[in-house]
Scaffold this active site. Structure first.
Site, PDB file in Angstrom:
ATOM      1  N   CYS A  56      59.283  43.008  45.945  1.00 49.91           N
ATOM      2  CA  CYS A  56      58.888  42.698  47.245  1.00 49.91           C
ATOM      3  C   CYS A  56      57.334  42.583  47.280  1.00 49.91           C
ATOM      4  O   CYS A  56      56.698  42.916  46.198  1.00 49.91           O
ATOM      5  CB  CYS A  56      59.543  43.350  48.246  1.00 49.91           C
ATOM      6  SG  CYS A  56      58.798  44.912  48.696  1.00 49.91           S
ATOM      7  N   ASN A  80      56.541  47.007  48.467  1.00 49.93           N
ATOM      8  CA  ASN A  80      57.332  47.998  47.634  1.00 49.93           C
ATOM      9  C   ASN A  80      57.539  49.240  48.488  1.00 49.93           C
ATOM     10  O   ASN A  80      57.795  50.279  47.888  1.00 49.93           O
ATOM     11  CB  ASN A  80      56.610  48.408  46.227  1.00 49.93           C
ATOM     12  CG  ASN A  80      57.419  49.158  45.232  1.00 49.93           C
ATOM     13  OD1 ASN A  80      57.312  50.100  44.611  1.00 49.93           O
ATOM     14  ND2 ASN A  80      58.985  48.996  45.429  1.00 49.93           N
ATOM     15  N   CYS A 107      59.846  48.565  51.538  1.00 49.73           N
ATOM     16  CA  CYS A 107      61.137  48.110  52.252  1.00 49.73           C
ATOM     17  C   CYS A 107      62.259  47.517  51.663  1.00 49.73           C
ATOM     18  O   CYS A 107      63.076  48.173  51.259  1.00 49.73           O
ATOM     19  CB  CYS A 107      60.683  46.896  53.552  1.00 49.73           C
ATOM     20  SG  CYS A 107      59.516  47.772  54.684  1.00 49.73           S
ATOM     21  N   ARG A 108      62.003  46.249  51.235  1.00 56.27           N
ATOM     22  CA  ARG A 108      63.148  45.420  50.390  1.00 56.27           C
ATOM     23  C   ARG A 108      63.461  45.925  49.214  1.00 56.27           C
ATOM     24  O   ARG A 108      64.387  46.190  48.839  1.00 56.27           O
ATOM     25  CB  ARG A 108      62.721  44.014  50.510  1.00 56.27           C
ATOM     26  CG  ARG A 108      62.655  43.537  52.037  1.00 56.27           C
ATOM     27  CD  ARG A 108      62.234  42.175  51.954  1.00 56.27           C
ATOM     28  NE  ARG A 108      60.770  41.959  51.456  1.00 56.27           N
ATOM     29  CZ  ARG A 108      60.024  40.794  51.801  1.00 56.27           C
ATOM     30  NH1 ARG A 108      60.505  39.640  51.847  1.00 56.27           N
ATOM     31  NH2 ARG A 108      58.835  41.243  51.369  1.00 56.27           N
ATOM     32  N   SER A 109      62.271  46.052  48.213  1.00 52.44           N
ATOM     33  CA  SER A 109      62.433  46.222  46.906  1.00 52.44           C
ATOM     34  C   SER A 109      62.939  47.784  46.596  1.00 52.44           C
ATOM     35  O   SER A 109      63.977  47.945  45.897  1.00 52.44           O
ATOM     36  CB  SER A 109      61.208  46.141  45.887  1.00 52.44           C
ATOM     37  OG  SER A 109      59.934  46.760  46.116  1.00 52.44           O
ATOM     38  N   ASP A 153      61.511  39.959  55.108  1.00 50.89           N
ATOM     39  CA  ASP A 153      60.677  41.117  55.381  1.00 50.89           C
ATOM     40  C   ASP A 153      60.936  41.895  56.563  1.00 50.89           C
ATOM     41  O   ASP A 153      60.764  41.168  57.567  1.00 50.89           O
ATOM     42  CB  ASP A 153      59.256  40.870  55.145  1.00 50.89           C
ATOM     43  CG  ASP A 153      58.480  42.245  54.886  1.00 50.89           C
ATOM     44  OD1 ASP A 153      58.913  43.236  55.385  1.00 50.89           O
ATOM     45  OD2 ASP A 153      57.414  42.281  54.511  1.00 50.89           O
TER      46      ASP A 153
END
Length: 161
Positions: free
Chosen positions: A15, A18, A20-22, A126
């Site tokens: 993401c 690095n 939140c999402r990933s 996001d």
């Protein structure tokens, strides 16, 4: 009779920052692969270096803990060596996919794709500027995408072995 050894799957979830999402995607993909008995190496990184060395966002950690998914990572930025070290690089959205394609070295061996391309072609939004509900939605999407990714790569590896 022992199963044929298939090529090792090494996935990098990417993401922007690095945090939140990933890292959530990394944790969920590892957890689901383990529960399905699939050997896999998973890591995560960001296309930007804003949060290098930081732990995941507290909301990412809270959602993973709520769903009993172990999470343990520190933010790092994508490096050109990742394009050779990993077999699959999974971009969270089109902007990060474009950034990955831009920095992809000529000797890259990893397959670089939008993670959503394994299921519905939808990006992972996001959740950083929103509330906990956005993180819950990201978790649910990561579960669906992890299963779709594992279905495809295990199907492909059994067809080639």
């Amino acid at each position: 009779m022992p199963a044929q050894s298939s090529p090792e799957i090494k996935a990098l979830v990417v993401c922007l920052g690095n945090i939140c999402r990933s890292p959530m995607g990394e944790a969920v993909l590892k957890d689901i692969a383990q529960k399905r008995g699939i050997e896999i190496v998973v890591d995560s990184a960001g296309t930007a270096g804003y949060h290098v060395g930081e732990e995941p966002d507290e909301r990412t950690v809270a959602v993973c803990k709520k769903h009993n998914v172990p999470i343990d990572s520190h933010a790092r930025q994508v490096s050109t060596s990742d394009f050779v070290r990993f077999t699959h690089i999974l971009a969270s959205d089109e902007s990060n996919l474009r950034n990955l394609e831009r920095i992809k070295p000529s000797n890259a061996t990893a397959e670089v794709r939008l993670w959503g391309s394994y299921l519905d072609n939808k990006p992972i939004p996001d959740p950083y500027y929103g509330g906990i509900n956005g993180f819950e939605k990201v978790y649910e999407q990561c579960v669906r995408l992890s299963n779709a990714f594992l279905d495809e790569v295990t199907r492909t590896s059994t067809q080639t072995s």
